[in-house]
Design a protein around this motif. Structure first.
Motif, PDB file in Angstrom:
ATOM      1  N   ALA A 228     -29.610   1.750  29.407  1.00  0.00           N
ATOM      2  CA  ALA A 228     -30.698   1.282  30.322  1.00  0.00           C
ATOM      3  C   ALA A 228     -30.905  -0.338  29.611  1.00  0.00           C
ATOM      4  CB  ALA A 228     -31.771   2.023  29.927  1.00  0.00           C
ATOM      5  N   SER A 229     -30.728  -0.334  28.391  1.00  0.00           N
ATOM      6  CA  SER A 229     -30.778  -1.858  27.797  1.00  0.00           C
ATOM      7  C   SER A 229     -29.585  -2.175  27.742  1.00  0.00           C
ATOM      8  CB  SER A 229     -31.801  -1.954  26.674  1.00  0.00           C
ATOM      9  OG  SER A 229     -32.049  -2.985  26.303  1.00  0.00           O
ATOM     10  N   PRO A 230     -28.981  -3.164  28.337  1.00  0.00           N
ATOM     11  CA  PRO A 230     -27.704  -3.383  28.483  1.00  0.00           C
ATOM     12  C   PRO A 230     -27.136  -3.812  27.126  1.00  0.00           C
ATOM     13  CG  PRO A 230     -28.723  -4.307  30.473  1.00  0.00           C
ATOM     14  CD  PRO A 230     -29.789  -3.934  29.440  1.00  0.00           C
ATOM     15  N   GLY A 231     -27.905  -4.525  26.265  1.00  0.00           N
ATOM     16  CA  GLY A 231     -27.607  -4.970  24.937  1.00  0.00           C
ATOM     17  C   GLY A 231     -27.189  -4.134  23.851  1.00  0.00           C
ATOM     18  N   MET A 232     -27.719  -2.872  24.258  1.00  0.00           N
ATOM     19  CA  MET A 232     -27.632  -1.948  23.097  1.00  0.00           C
ATOM     20  C   MET A 232     -26.244  -1.046  23.082  1.00  0.00           C
ATOM     21  SD  MET A 232     -30.457  -2.050  21.721  1.00  0.00           S
ATOM     22  CE  MET A 232     -30.882  -0.820  20.875  1.00  0.00           C
ATOM     23  N   LEU A 233     -25.270  -1.740  22.716  1.00  0.00           N
ATOM     24  CA  LEU A 233     -24.037  -1.403  22.553  1.00  0.00           C
ATOM     25  C   LEU A 233     -23.806  -0.776  21.315  1.00  0.00           C
ATOM     26  CD1 LEU A 233     -22.030  -4.226  24.435  1.00  0.00           C
ATOM     27  CD2 LEU A 233     -22.829  -2.380  25.438  1.00  0.00           C
ATOM     28  N   ALA A 234     -22.733   0.400  21.103  1.00  0.00           N
ATOM     29  CA  ALA A 234     -22.843   1.091  20.104  1.00  0.00           C
ATOM     30  C   ALA A 234     -22.626   0.381  18.934  1.00  0.00           C
ATOM     31  CB  ALA A 234     -21.746   2.204  20.082  1.00  0.00           C
ATOM     32  N   VAL A 235     -21.545  -0.636  18.869  1.00  0.00           N
ATOM     33  CA  VAL A 235     -21.229  -1.656  17.540  1.00  0.00           C
ATOM     34  C   VAL A 235     -21.806  -3.135  18.061  1.00  0.00           C
ATOM     35  CG1 VAL A 235     -19.750  -2.659  16.183  1.00  0.00           C
ATOM     36  CG2 VAL A 235     -19.263  -0.073  16.736  1.00  0.00           C
ATOM     37  N   HIS A 236     -22.783  -3.217  17.223  1.00  0.00           N
ATOM     38  CA  HIS A 236     -23.605  -4.519  17.215  1.00  0.00           C
ATOM     39  C   HIS A 236     -23.875  -5.167  15.721  1.00  0.00           C
ATOM     40  CE1 HIS A 236     -26.674  -6.273  20.594  1.00  0.00           C
ATOM     41  NE2 HIS A 236     -25.989  -7.188  19.789  1.00  0.00           N
ATOM     42  N   TYR A 237     -24.390  -6.362  15.725  1.00  0.00           N
ATOM     43  CA  TYR A 237     -24.857  -6.690  14.531  1.00  0.00           C
ATOM     44  C   TYR A 237     -24.070  -6.594  13.264  1.00  0.00           C
ATOM     45  CZ  TYR A 237     -28.842  -5.583  17.440  1.00  0.00           C
ATOM     46  OH  TYR A 237     -29.647  -5.340  18.654  1.00  0.00           O
ATOM     47  N   ALA A 238     -22.737  -6.475  13.645  1.00  0.00           N
ATOM     48  CA  ALA A 238     -21.839  -6.051  12.532  1.00  0.00           C
ATOM     49  C   ALA A 238     -21.307  -7.119  11.424  1.00  0.00           C
ATOM     50  CB  ALA A 238     -20.764  -5.651  12.960  1.00  0.00           C
ATOM     51  N   PRO A 239     -21.385  -6.729  10.183  1.00  0.00           N
ATOM     52  CA  PRO A 239     -20.735  -7.844   9.229  1.00  0.00           C
ATOM     53  C   PRO A 239     -19.293  -7.880   9.508  1.00  0.00           C
ATOM     54  CG  PRO A 239     -21.456  -5.835   8.293  1.00  0.00           C
ATOM     55  CD  PRO A 239     -21.678  -5.542   9.520  1.00  0.00           C
ATOM     56  N   ARG A 240     -18.756  -8.799   8.802  1.00  0.00           N
ATOM     57  CA  ARG A 240     -16.959  -9.095   8.765  1.00  0.00           C
ATOM     58  C   ARG A 240     -16.420  -8.098   8.053  1.00  0.00           C
ATOM     59  NH1 ARG A 240     -16.468 -14.222  11.076  1.00  0.00           N
ATOM     60  NH2 ARG A 240     -18.261 -15.385  11.063  1.00  0.00           N
ATOM     61  N   THR A 241     -17.066  -7.811   6.753  1.00  0.00           N
ATOM     62  CA  THR A 241     -16.690  -7.007   5.921  1.00  0.00           C
ATOM     63  C   THR A 241     -16.554  -5.310   6.624  1.00  0.00           C
ATOM     64  OG1 THR A 241     -17.685  -8.307   4.258  1.00  0.00           O
ATOM     65  CG2 THR A 241     -16.716  -6.094   3.460  1.00  0.00           C
ATOM     66  N   LEU A 242     -15.654  -4.601   6.010  1.00  0.00           N
ATOM     67  CA  LEU A 242     -15.620  -3.091   6.378  1.00  0.00           C
ATOM     68  C   LEU A 242     -16.782  -2.455   5.961  1.00  0.00           C
ATOM     69  CD1 LEU A 242     -14.108  -0.815   7.735  1.00  0.00           C
ATOM     70  CD2 LEU A 242     -13.086  -0.492   5.663  1.00  0.00           C
ATOM     71  N   ALA A 243     -17.758  -1.859   6.919  1.00  0.00           N
ATOM     72  CA  ALA A 243     -18.848  -1.418   6.406  1.00  0.00           C
ATOM     73  C   ALA A 243     -19.071   0.094   6.983  1.00  0.00           C
ATOM     74  CB  ALA A 243     -20.079  -2.279   7.099  1.00  0.00           C
ATOM     75  N   ILE A 244     -19.086   0.999   6.174  1.00  0.00           N
ATOM     76  CA  ILE A 244     -19.305   2.179   6.534  1.00  0.00           C
ATOM     77  C   ILE A 244     -20.495   2.835   6.145  1.00  0.00           C
ATOM     78  CG2 ILE A 244     -16.922   2.934   6.650  1.00  0.00           C
ATOM     79  CD1 ILE A 244     -16.886   4.225   4.251  1.00  0.00           C
ATOM     80  N   ARG A 245     -20.999   3.969   6.600  1.00  0.00           N
ATOM     81  CA  ARG A 245     -22.372   4.409   6.085  1.00  0.00           C
ATOM     82  C   ARG A 245     -22.148   6.046   5.918  1.00  0.00           C
ATOM     83  NH1 ARG A 245     -22.971   3.956  11.950  1.00  0.00           N
ATOM     84  NH2 ARG A 245     -23.110   6.020  12.786  1.00  0.00           N
ATOM     85  N   VAL A 246     -23.231   6.547   5.010  1.00  0.00           N
ATOM     86  CA  VAL A 246     -23.247   7.845   4.728  1.00  0.00           C
ATOM     87  C   VAL A 246     -24.853   8.187   5.080  1.00  0.00           C
ATOM     88  CG1 VAL A 246     -21.296   8.033   3.141  1.00  0.00           C
ATOM     89  CG2 VAL A 246     -23.785   7.680   2.165  1.00  0.00           C
TER      90      VAL A 246
END
Ligand code: TXA
Ligand code: MG
Length: 335
Positions: A228-246
Motif C-alpha cells: 500500500a505504501s510503495p516505499g515499504m519494501l522488506a529490505v530497506h535502510y540497510a547497513p553495508r555490514t552483514l546485519a542479522i537479528r534475533v
C-alpha cells in the motif's frame, strides 16, 4: 558532479542569510537537505517536476516510490488535496507540526512524479524552525524524502547526508542532529477506516483515540499484493555490514561470533551473552532509542565489522516503529 555546500545554521535562530540562500537554490530547481524532527530530508520544490526528478536521480530512488510533501500549515494544504476532511483537520490540529504524514487525494498541483503516478499525496508540516522558515521563504511546498541513497540508512545528522550524497546535491543546511530520529508515521486517510502504512513516532492507538474510529495497522493486504505504501519494501535502510537479528536475548548463545562484531539492543543484555570484544550499543529507553537508532547503525557500520547482531526490542506499541526499522535493516537469524 555538483559541489555540495554545507551551511551551518542555528536550530533556534536560523541565520536569515542561510535560509535565503537555501530558498534561492530551491527556487532555481536545486536540491537542499535540511533537518526535520525525524530525519534529514532532501528537498526540492514539489510543484517543479524537473527538480523533483533530480531527487529521484540523486537518491537512486525507484520512480514507483512517492515522496512526502512538506508544507507550512493547513492553508497551504488546501490547494494540494481535494479531500481536506474533518478527520484530516482534526489530526492536523492535534499533531501538526509533527511526525505525522497524511495521505490524501491530490489535486493537479501535485505533479505525477511526486505521487509516483498514484491518486494521492502524503502531506506533513515539520516542526523545526529551520524547516518552517525555509518553507515559508520559498513560499511553495517542498517534496522531501529522507536524504540518503535509496535503501541505505536514514540520516539524522548532516554528516550522514554528506557521506551518502556528497557531489549529488547542491546544499546541506546543518542544524545539528534531529530530535525524534525515526521517520514520520504515514497514515492513509483516503482509506476508510484509516490505515497506518508506516509505523512511526505517533502510534495507531494514539490516532484512533483522537479520531474516535478504528485505525488499521500492519500488512492486512492479500499476500502478493502491491504494498500500500510503495516505499515499504522488506529490505530497506540497510547497513553495508552483514546485519542479522534475533528476537530474544537468549538466542545470542546460538551465534557463531566472528572476530569483529557489534551488538545493538534495546534491553539489558547479560555480560556473558556475547564475547568481551564485541562493540555493544544498548538503548533501553524508547524515545532515546528512536533518537539514537540510525546514528548507532551508522557508527557500527563505519567500524568495518564482520557482523552486526541486533536484538529486537521488547513487545509493545511504543517500540513498533523501531521494530519495523530494525527488521528492514537486518535479516533474521535462523537457528
Ligand atoms: O519523517 C519523514 O517522513 C521523513 C522526513 C524527511 O519528512 N521523510 C521520509 O520520506 O521518510 P521517505 O521518502 O524516505 O519515505 C516516505 C514514505 C515511503 O514509504 C512512501 O512510500 C510513503 O511515505 N508515501 C509517500 N507518499 C505516499 C502516498 N501518496 N501514498 C502512500 N505512501 C506514500
Ligand atoms: Mg527513506
Amino acid at each position: 558532479m555538483i559541489r555540495t555546500r554545507i551551511l551551518l545554521v542555528d536550530p533556534d535562530e536560523p541565520e536569515p542569510d542561510a535560509i535565503a540562500e537555501a530558498a534561492d537554490v530551491l527556487r532555481l530547481g536545486g536540491l537542499v537537505a535540511f533537518a526535520t524532527e525525524t530525519v534529514y530530508g532532501l528537498g526540492a520544490v514539489a510543484t517543479d517536476a524537473d527538480a523533483v526528478r533530480g531527487i529521484f536521480q540523486a537518491k537512486g530512488r525507484p520512480s514507483f516510490n512517492p515522496l512526502i510533501v512538506h508544507v507550512g500549515g493547513d492553508d497551504q494544504v488546501r490547494s494540494l488535496t481535494t479531500d481536506w476532511t474533518d478527520r484530516a483537520a482534526l489530526l492536523a490540529r492535534t499533531f501538526w507540526p509533527g511526525p505525522l504524514t497524511l495521505v490524501l487525494k491530490r489535486t493537479p498541483a501535485i505533479p505525477d512524479v511526486v505521487a509516483a503516478g498514484g491518486p494521492t499525496v502524503g502531506l506533513r508540516v515539520p516542526a523545526p524552525t529551520v524547516a518552517r522558515r525555509l518553507i515559508e521563504r520559498v513560499g511553495l511546498p517542498l517534496a522531501a524524502p529522507s536524504a540518503n541513497r535509496s535503501n541505505r540508512i536514514s540520516p539524522t545528522s548532516a554528516d550522514h547526508v554528506l557521506a551518502d550524497l556528497d557531489g549529488l546535491i547542491h546544499l546541506i543546511l546543518d542544524s545539528g542532529p534531529t530530535s525524534v530520529g525515526l521517520e514520520s508515521t504515514v497514515l492513509d486517510l483516503a482509506a476508510d477506516p484509516p490505515r497506518v502504512l508506516r509505523p512511526g513516532p505517533i502510534t495507531a492507538g494514539e490516532l484512533a483515540e483522537v479520531l474516535g474510529v478504528e485505525v488499521l495497522s500492519g500488512d492486512a493486504g492479500p499476500t502478493g499484493a502491491a504494498p500500500a505504501s510503495p516505499g515499504m519494501l522488506a529490505v530497506h535502510y540497510a547497513p553495508r555490514t552483514l546485519a542479522i537479528r534475533v528476537s530474544d536475548p537468549a538466542q545470542l548463545s546460538e551465534i557463531v561470533w566472528p572476530g569483529r562484531a557489534g551488538l545493538i539492543a534495546f534491553q539489558t543484555i547479560p555480560d556473558a551473552a556475547c564475547p568481551p570484544g564485541v562493540a555493544r550499543i544498548v538503548h533501553p529507553d524508547p524515545r532515546q532509542a528512536a533518537r539514537a537508532f540510525y546514528r548507532s547503525l551508522h557508527e557500527l557500520d563505519a567500524r568495518n565489522l564482520d557482523l552486526i547482531i541486533a536484538v529486537e526490542p521488547p513487545p509493545g506499541p511504543v517500540w513498533d516503529a523501531l521494530r519495523d526499522r530494525l527488521r528492514r535493516a537486518t535479516t533474521p537469524h535462523v537457528s
